[in-house]
Enzyme design. Sequence first.
Site, mmCIF file in Angstrom:
data_model
loop_
_atom_site.group_PDB
_atom_site.id
_atom_site.type_symbol
_atom_site.label_atom_id
_atom_site.label_comp_id
_atom_site.label_asym_id
_atom_site.label_seq_id
_atom_site.Cartn_x
_atom_site.Cartn_y
_atom_site.Cartn_z
ATOM 1 N N VAL A 64 4.234 -2.263 2.980
ATOM 2 C CA VAL A 64 2.778 -2.140 2.949
ATOM 3 C C VAL A 64 2.443 -0.767 2.386
ATOM 4 O O VAL A 64 2.989 0.246 2.820
ATOM 5 C CB VAL A 64 2.159 -2.318 4.349
ATOM 6 C CG1 VAL A 64 0.662 -1.985 4.317
ATOM 7 C CG2 VAL A 64 2.353 -3.753 4.836
ATOM 8 N N VAL A 88 3.803 -2.871 10.406
ATOM 9 C CA VAL A 88 4.046 -2.168 9.142
ATOM 10 C C VAL A 88 2.738 -1.608 8.584
ATOM 11 O O VAL A 88 2.679 -0.493 8.069
ATOM 12 C CB VAL A 88 4.764 -3.086 8.129
ATOM 13 C CG1 VAL A 88 5.078 -2.325 6.856
ATOM 14 C CG2 VAL A 88 6.055 -3.619 8.717
ATOM 15 N N ALA A 109 2.864 4.620 3.051
ATOM 16 C CA ALA A 109 3.455 3.281 2.952
ATOM 17 C C ALA A 109 4.453 3.123 4.097
ATOM 18 O O ALA A 109 4.798 4.097 4.775
ATOM 19 C CB ALA A 109 4.153 3.098 1.622
ATOM 20 N N LYS A 110 4.888 1.934 4.316
ATOM 21 C CA LYS A 110 5.966 1.677 5.273
ATOM 22 C C LYS A 110 6.550 0.313 4.962
ATOM 23 O O LYS A 110 5.866 -0.546 4.404
ATOM 24 C CB LYS A 110 5.427 1.686 6.714
ATOM 25 C CG LYS A 110 6.478 2.019 7.738
ATOM 26 C CD LYS A 110 6.692 3.518 7.838
ATOM 27 C CE LYS A 110 7.658 3.875 8.926
ATOM 28 N NZ LYS A 110 7.610 5.308 9.233
ATOM 29 N N GLY A 111 7.793 0.118 5.372
ATOM 30 C CA GLY A 111 8.391 -1.183 5.132
ATOM 31 C C GLY A 111 9.434 -1.482 6.168
ATOM 32 O O GLY A 111 9.711 -0.672 7.049
#
Length: 424
Positions: A64, A88, A109-111
């Site tokens: 995301v 996320v 962001a993150k995943g």
Amino acid sequence: MSPEYTTKPTVYDNVQHQFNKAADLMNLDPAVRKILAQTTNEIVVHFPVRMDNGDIEMFTGYRVQHNNALGPFKGGLRFHPAVNIHEVRALATWMTWKSAIVDIPFGGAKGGIQIDPAKYSPRELERITRRFTFALGNNIGPEYDIPAPDVNTNPQIMAWVLDTYLSTMSPQERNRCIHVVTGKPIESGGSLGRNKATGQGIVFLIEQWAKDHSFDLSSATYIVQGFGNVGGWAARLLHRYGARLVAVEDATGAVANQTGIDVAALEEYARAHRGIQGYPDAEPIDHHAFLSTHADIFIPAALENQITAATAPLLTVRLVAEGANGPTNPDGDRILQEKGIDLLPDVLCNAGGVMVSYFEWLQNKRSEFWELEEVDAKLRKRLIAAYDRVQEQAQKFATDWRTAAYIVAFSRLTKVYRDRGIFP
Ligand code: NAD
């Protein structure tokens, strides 16, 4: 019901609550508010991987990207069974605030992958990581979106991400792109000080808080939840000031010893036994007893939603220094304030990780390699500057430190949107 569709408050609801509180208080520009209230891109990939026994298993991965007004999207990759789109999203949003607060040119962001990595062999984990990276394709990139380690991921996993990404490029391009991921092993382009950076940052900030409160750290006691990268380093570094670690909890259980736990010995034990449970030089305690332990400082460094209406009343500490992302929900925040417990909020307190990721990224771009002293000195200086900015806003708005930290972030982002406008 899939974890994606739930009527229960999610960790992303906590983010929205925190967001609205700060936005209302500072009277955030309505246009900027609309933009920041949403993520930019949400990528969900389903991908097959061959297991050691020859079977194919399907996995679900997320990335995301919340916002990139300040610079490339930036944030970790988490491998955990509880990873879902809400989590996320929340983690990606916090990354935007974090980079803005500590004044580095990154977005958020993150995943992650919804997986229990303990159930897979190292070879399987490598194939899962590589296939996930391949599935993300150009959704990551050294000037676009840069992953890093998070829960259950580490420099080895970053090396696989790097190698897979580079393998999809032409040979001429490869060496220009090693900053596609940070938190790499040193030999693969990592930075000195990155592994300990989040824990180091927490301890620099605790030191600053102690100075502000004329509080003697050498006689302090502290408890730590989560004994992985963040909690382990924070515990070890705070120990060097003479402070006493009196209780620790990880996913396997909790232990306590009022005379002080030998952090190095506990680390060695946890490595050998895959957790702290059974450590012989401390008493086993339950979750309730862990949270009720008398201490000066609590460092939550595990997962979200640990300090809540149910658990915050148990705490007897003076300071909560949030190593984890989102360990306190809005009820927890309210109770901490009522109890007069100080807070170093996650978006400030654990920003050492993304800060040294930024240093790693810069070193890669410039083909440089910095000494550890240089990394640490830059980290301390920039984190203390961020601490001062948050303190200033907390005083100006007579508000708590989490809200003040958000106001710092929103002010910086508002300036960028005002300067640049909205296309077209
Ligand atoms: P890690 O995988 O290295 O360690 C996680 C630790 O939490 C382990 O000790 C695990 O046993 C423990 N844990 C898991 N579930 C638990 C539970 N229910 N109760 C108690 N303990 C539990 O992960 P990490 O990188 O140390 O990340 C920890 C937190 O810090 C996360 O919230 C992460 O988002 C945040 N964070 C990490 C970094 C980084 O650089 N790694 C940077 C900023 C923030």
